[in-house]
Write an enzyme that holds these catalytic residues in place. Sequence first.
Site, PDB file in Angstrom:
ATOM      1  N   ARG A 228      17.535  74.212  40.857  1.00 13.23           N
ATOM      2  CA  ARG A 228      17.014  74.194  39.486  1.00 13.23           C
ATOM      3  C   ARG A 228      18.034  74.865  38.569  1.00 13.23           C
ATOM      4  NH1 ARG A 228      14.150  70.754  40.497  1.00 13.23           N
ATOM      5  NH2 ARG A 228      11.883  70.615  40.404  1.00 13.23           N
ATOM      6  N   HIS A 276      20.744  65.834  36.793  1.00 13.37           N
ATOM      7  CA  HIS A 276      19.546  66.103  37.605  1.00 13.37           C
ATOM      8  C   HIS A 276      19.167  64.819  38.378  1.00 13.37           C
ATOM      9  CE1 HIS A 276      15.706  68.731  37.953  1.00 13.37           C
ATOM     10  NE2 HIS A 276      15.778  67.908  38.991  1.00 13.37           N
TER      11      HIS A 276
HETATM   12  P1  NDP Z   1      11.145  74.305  50.464  1.00 20.00           P
HETATM   13  O1  NDP Z   1       9.956  74.975  49.901  1.00 20.00           O
HETATM   14  O2  NDP Z   1      10.996  73.491  51.698  1.00 20.00           O
HETATM   15  O3  NDP Z   1      12.271  75.395  50.775  1.00 20.00           O
HETATM   16  C1  NDP Z   1      12.609  76.411  49.894  1.00 20.00           C
HETATM   17  C2  NDP Z   1      13.552  77.371  50.582  1.00 20.00           C
HETATM   18  O4  NDP Z   1      13.936  78.383  49.623  1.00 20.00           O
HETATM   19  C3  NDP Z   1      12.894  78.096  51.764  1.00 20.00           C
HETATM   20  O5  NDP Z   1      13.832  78.283  52.800  1.00 20.00           O
HETATM   21  C4  NDP Z   1      12.524  79.452  51.170  1.00 20.00           C
HETATM   22  O6  NDP Z   1      12.452  80.504  52.088  1.00 20.00           O
HETATM   23  C5  NDP Z   1      13.700  79.665  50.222  1.00 20.00           C
HETATM   24  N1  NDP Z   1      13.359  80.651  49.199  1.00 20.00           N
HETATM   25  C6  NDP Z   1      12.369  80.622  48.286  1.00 20.00           C
HETATM   26  N2  NDP Z   1      12.350  81.751  47.552  1.00 20.00           N
HETATM   27  C7  NDP Z   1      13.345  82.527  48.033  1.00 20.00           C
HETATM   28  C8  NDP Z   1      13.799  83.828  47.723  1.00 20.00           C
HETATM   29  N3  NDP Z   1      13.239  84.577  46.758  1.00 20.00           N
HETATM   30  N4  NDP Z   1      14.845  84.313  48.432  1.00 20.00           N
HETATM   31  C9  NDP Z   1      15.408  83.592  49.429  1.00 20.00           C
HETATM   32  N5  NDP Z   1      15.009  82.348  49.775  1.00 20.00           N
HETATM   33  C10 NDP Z   1      13.983  81.833  49.080  1.00 20.00           C
HETATM   34  O7  NDP Z   1      11.763  73.446  49.288  1.00 20.00           O
HETATM   35  P2  NDP Z   1      12.616  72.083  49.376  1.00 20.00           P
HETATM   36  O8  NDP Z   1      13.712  72.284  50.348  1.00 20.00           O
HETATM   37  O9  NDP Z   1      11.703  70.939  49.547  1.00 20.00           O
HETATM   38  O10 NDP Z   1      13.186  72.011  47.869  1.00 20.00           O
HETATM   39  C11 NDP Z   1      13.995  73.043  47.340  1.00 20.00           C
HETATM   40  C12 NDP Z   1      14.169  72.853  45.847  1.00 20.00           C
HETATM   41  O11 NDP Z   1      15.073  71.782  45.583  1.00 20.00           O
HETATM   42  C13 NDP Z   1      12.933  72.454  45.068  1.00 20.00           C
HETATM   43  O12 NDP Z   1      12.091  73.562  44.830  1.00 20.00           O
HETATM   44  C14 NDP Z   1      13.523  71.900  43.791  1.00 20.00           C
HETATM   45  O13 NDP Z   1      13.679  72.940  42.841  1.00 20.00           O
HETATM   46  C15 NDP Z   1      14.887  71.394  44.224  1.00 20.00           C
HETATM   47  N6  NDP Z   1      15.002  69.921  44.132  1.00 20.00           N
HETATM   48  C16 NDP Z   1      15.940  69.388  43.282  1.00 20.00           C
HETATM   49  C17 NDP Z   1      16.102  68.032  43.193  1.00 20.00           C
HETATM   50  C18 NDP Z   1      17.183  67.436  42.358  1.00 20.00           C
HETATM   51  O14 NDP Z   1      17.202  66.212  42.174  1.00 20.00           O
HETATM   52  N7  NDP Z   1      18.101  68.201  41.825  1.00 20.00           N
HETATM   53  C19 NDP Z   1      15.269  67.116  43.982  1.00 20.00           C
HETATM   54  C20 NDP Z   1      14.344  67.778  44.856  1.00 20.00           C
HETATM   55  C21 NDP Z   1      14.214  69.127  44.901  1.00 20.00           C
HETATM   56  P3  NDP Z   1      11.391  80.459  53.323  1.00 20.00           P
HETATM   57  O15 NDP Z   1      11.990  79.487  54.309  1.00 20.00           O
HETATM   58  O16 NDP Z   1      11.364  81.838  53.831  1.00 20.00           O
HETATM   59  O17 NDP Z   1      10.096  79.980  52.753  1.00 20.00           O
HETATM   60  C1  OXD Z   2      12.270  67.572  42.393  1.00 18.32           C
HETATM   61  C2  OXD Z   2      13.280  67.127  41.435  1.00 18.32           C
HETATM   62  O1  OXD Z   2      11.845  68.731  42.353  1.00 18.32           O
HETATM   63  O2  OXD Z   2      13.536  65.907  41.342  1.00 18.32           O
HETATM   64  O3  OXD Z   2      11.868  66.751  43.252  1.00 18.32           O
HETATM   65  O4  OXD Z   2      13.874  67.960  40.754  1.00 18.32           O
END
Ligand code: NDP
Ligand code: OXD
Length: 313
Positions: A228, A276
Amino acid sequence: MEKGRILLAVTGFHPQRWRELLSAEREVVLEPDGASDPSITYAVVWKQRPNLLSSLPNLRAVFSIGAGVDHILADPTVPDVPIVKVVADNLTQYMTEYVVWRVLDHHRQGMLYRSQQKRKIWHEPPQRPAGDISVGIMGLGTLGRAAASVLLSLGFAVNGWSRSERTMEGVSTYAGEAGLIPFLNATDILVVLLPLTPQTQGIINYGVLKELRKRNGLGGSVLINAGRGRLQKDADIVRALDDGTLKEASLDVFEVEPLPKTSPLWSHPKVFVTPHAAATSDPVHLVPIMLRQMAAFERGEKLENLVNRDAGY
Ligand code: NDP
Ligand code: OXD
């Protein structure tokens, strides 16, 4: 439970295809219609307008059309119903492609070659093996783990950082605040796949970028952010690129989107910008998953891929 009606409230996405596909099985009301409608059970949303969800007296569940849910939780009035995030092979595959594409481009010196081609320069810089480069993935969740496994298969050394302790074969894992600096110190290419939460906002700042390993085969450290935009400080990235703290960056997300025309990131020679677009939410793949979940929920089964409201993702 009766077959619930859906409110579709999406900002910045064309709703038509979502509506068509959802309508194959259920009645769909398109926002701005539907506010306060007692017959609505589900909301399918992207950046819904504030106070909309709290106006629905019989809302049973909210479905995000993205993997990130910060766009939903930005409204503090969202009622305490289950929120389902996207977990789909298709979206994961898109993100893996993006991450691997950007890592390989930086590793194989794409920026240098594009600049040489412009100037018709025939010069081969030294090449080094992928195993000499360590890619650090911030956020070892669904998307981070999938990207990690392909990077491992290409021979990169891979580190992962998460909130709780995680293990993954072949990956050096770090967790929490205590693990952050050791993780950064062992990372050449930083890939950010974190969710935006109060804890992660602004985490990609100058101080953090300074901790990346710079004396490596790449000739500097690299940032790739597809999580993000508000995880990062755009101005700190420009500063880090200008003073050599960072060698290059690939950015898919920005503090303000669309990226303002006045941003120096657009024309920075060390930056690769995408709008994005790392992993698009494709209704053809995502709607059947939502419809399956709604039907299962009505049979009394549990919803999957629920957001933890306390953690914020
Ligand atoms: P998940 O919820 O599966 O994974 C999130 C990861 O981030 C987990 O490993 C989690 O830790 C870690 N995390 C969260 N908070 C913290 C913190 N404070 N400190 C350290 N680690 C942290 O999410 P996804 O993998 O499905 O997606 C990740 C992000 O990708 C989405 O939230 C979105 O913002 C972004 N995204 C962007 C897209 C784009 O087109 N640019 C498309 C899709 C998604 P833990 O394993 O311990 O829970
Ligand atoms: C998502 C994105 O969160 O597209 O899936 O950013």
